[in-house]
Design an enzyme around this catalytic site. Structure first.
Site, short mmCIF file in Angstrom:
data_model
loop_
_atom_site.label_atom_id
_atom_site.label_comp_id
_atom_site.label_asym_id
_atom_site.label_seq_id
_atom_site.Cartn_x
_atom_site.Cartn_y
_atom_site.Cartn_z
N SER A 1 0.81 -1.23 0.00
CA SER A 1 0.00 0.00 0.00
C SER A 1 0.85 1.28 0.00
CB SER A 1 -0.96 0.00 1.20
OG SER A 1 -1.93 -1.00 1.01
N LYS B 1 -10.57 -5.34 10.23
CA LYS B 1 -11.67 -4.84 9.40
C LYS B 1 -13.03 -4.87 10.12
CE LYS B 1 -9.49 -5.89 4.99
NZ LYS B 1 -9.63 -6.43 3.65
N ASP C 1 -13.12 -3.35 -1.16
CA ASP C 1 -12.62 -4.66 -1.61
C ASP C 1 -13.48 -5.25 -2.72
OD1 ASP C 1 -10.41 -4.83 0.06
OD2 ASP C 1 -11.52 -5.80 1.68
N GLY D 1 -12.33 -13.03 4.86
CA GLY D 1 -12.77 -11.66 4.60
C GLY D 1 -12.81 -11.33 3.12
N ALA D 2 -11.80 -11.78 2.37
CA ALA D 2 -11.75 -11.49 0.94
C ALA D 2 -12.94 -12.15 0.25
CB ALA D 2 -10.44 -12.00 0.35
N ARG E 1 -11.79 -25.07 3.21
CA ARG E 1 -11.18 -26.14 4.00
C ARG E 1 -12.04 -26.43 5.24
NH1 ARG E 1 -5.32 -24.74 6.27
NH2 ARG E 1 -6.58 -23.12 7.25
N TYR F 1 -1.58 -11.60 -4.73
CA TYR F 1 -0.85 -10.79 -5.71
C TYR F 1 0.66 -10.85 -5.51
CZ TYR F 1 -0.50 -7.02 -2.20
OH TYR F 1 -0.23 -6.28 -1.08
N GLY G 1 -4.15 -11.10 -9.05
CA GLY G 1 -4.57 -10.30 -7.89
C GLY G 1 -4.08 -8.87 -7.89
#
Ligand code: ATR
Length: 287
Positions: A19, A68, A105, A133-134, A155, A230, A251
């Site tokens: 970032s 988050k 996101d 979360g993603a 999983r 990514y 990504g």
């Protein structure tokens, strides 16, 4: 001379974040007096850090894992996606000492899909691998975009089932299901979009770096494969998808678009996305 305005990311741990590279490159290119800093903040101290950012007049904040959900509960107001997802990744400091939480996101992922494939999720059968979360942000966007069916596999199957239920509670028209990683080839067989949101393929661990979220021969040729990972830029999943004749969305595009949406909220300016993407690829040793 006017003081630089401070932007920052809070996360724990933060070793991998790109970032600062992204936002400082944008500020330099646009000649805007912003400085972006990264702070490792433990979960126990996120409240103090958040209050500190407010007290010190920060111009904007990113929050990432594991903050988050906690920050969602600290802000005065919420943008629509943050409200729906019950998670915040961007904070703006508003007039009257108020804070507003946003979630970029989902929209960042959708924009990278549209930009790199020219396609939208509308009417498509989707498979989402992972249920963290993603996955929550992406499944929400898939549902909002009118995906025909979203199958979430994880999983830990209960987490996939919980996420499928969560999305249906928020968006009753969504067609979601959840389950485990058994029988992925039959789960993937009729899919038009496959999304990896697990950490499989991510750098930093020898076994994980080589790992695939789905067996190569389960990837249908002609489908779209997108990766949340990514680093590295070209993951084993992306390489396998290309070998199978699938379209790939790495990504890094998602990362740039979620950051560009944050940058717009803080500064009102468009991020110079191509330049920023180049700087990130350079920093990741992939240019
Ligand atoms: P994020 O917020 O980035 O989505 P996360 O919440 O930690 O991060 O989620 C990571 C995802 O990767 C989870 O779905 C996790 O599966 P579990 O819920 O069972 O933990 C998945 N994951 C991590 N390591 C994995 C592995 N070795 N095999 C398969 N899935 C894995």
């Amino acid at each position: 001379m006017a003081l630089e305005k401070t932007l920052a990311i809070f996360g724990y741990p933060l070793g991998h974040t790109m970032s600062p590279v992204m936002h400082n490159a944008a500020a330099r290119e646009l000649g805007l007096a912003y400085r972006f800093l990264a702070y490792e903040v433990t979960p126990a101290r996120i409240g103090e850090a958040f209050a500190g950012a407010k007290a010190m007049g920060f111009a904007g904040l990113c929050v990432t894992i594991p903050h988050k959900v906690a920050v969602h509960g600290m802000v005065d107001d919420l943008g629509e996606d943050a409200r729906l997802m019950e998670a915040v990744n961007v904070v703006t400091f508003e007039e009257g000492d108020k804070t507003k939480g946003h979630n970029t996101d989902g929209v960042g992922w959708l924009r990278s899909l549209e930009e790199e494939t020219g396609e939208t999720p509308e009417g498509k059968r989707c498979l989402v691998l992972g249920a963290g979360g993603a996955a929550r942000a992406i499944v929400m966007k898939l549902a909002q975009s009118g995906a025909a069916h979203i199958d979430i596999r994880n999983r830990t199957p209960e987490k996939a089932e919980d996420l499928a239920r969560f999305i249906k509670e928020k968006l009753p028209a969504a067609n979601t299901s959840g389950g485990g990683l058994d029988n992925l080839p039959s789960a993937a067989a009729d899919r038009e979009i496959i999304v990896n949101t697990t950490s499989q393929g991510m750098t930093g661990d020898f076994e994980r770096e080589k790992a695939m979220p789905i067996p190569e021969d389960a990837i249908p040729s002609g489908c779209i494969c997108t990766d949340a990972v990514y680093n590295p830029v070209d993951t084993p999943f992306m390489k396998a998808a290309r070998r199978r004749g699938a379209k790939t969305v790495p990504g890094v595009g998602w990362f740039v678009h979620q950051g560009a949406a944050a940058w717009k909220l803080w500064t009102g300016a468009e991020m110079p996305k191509d330049l920023v993407r180049g700087k990130i690829l350079e920093a990741l040793g992939a240019s």
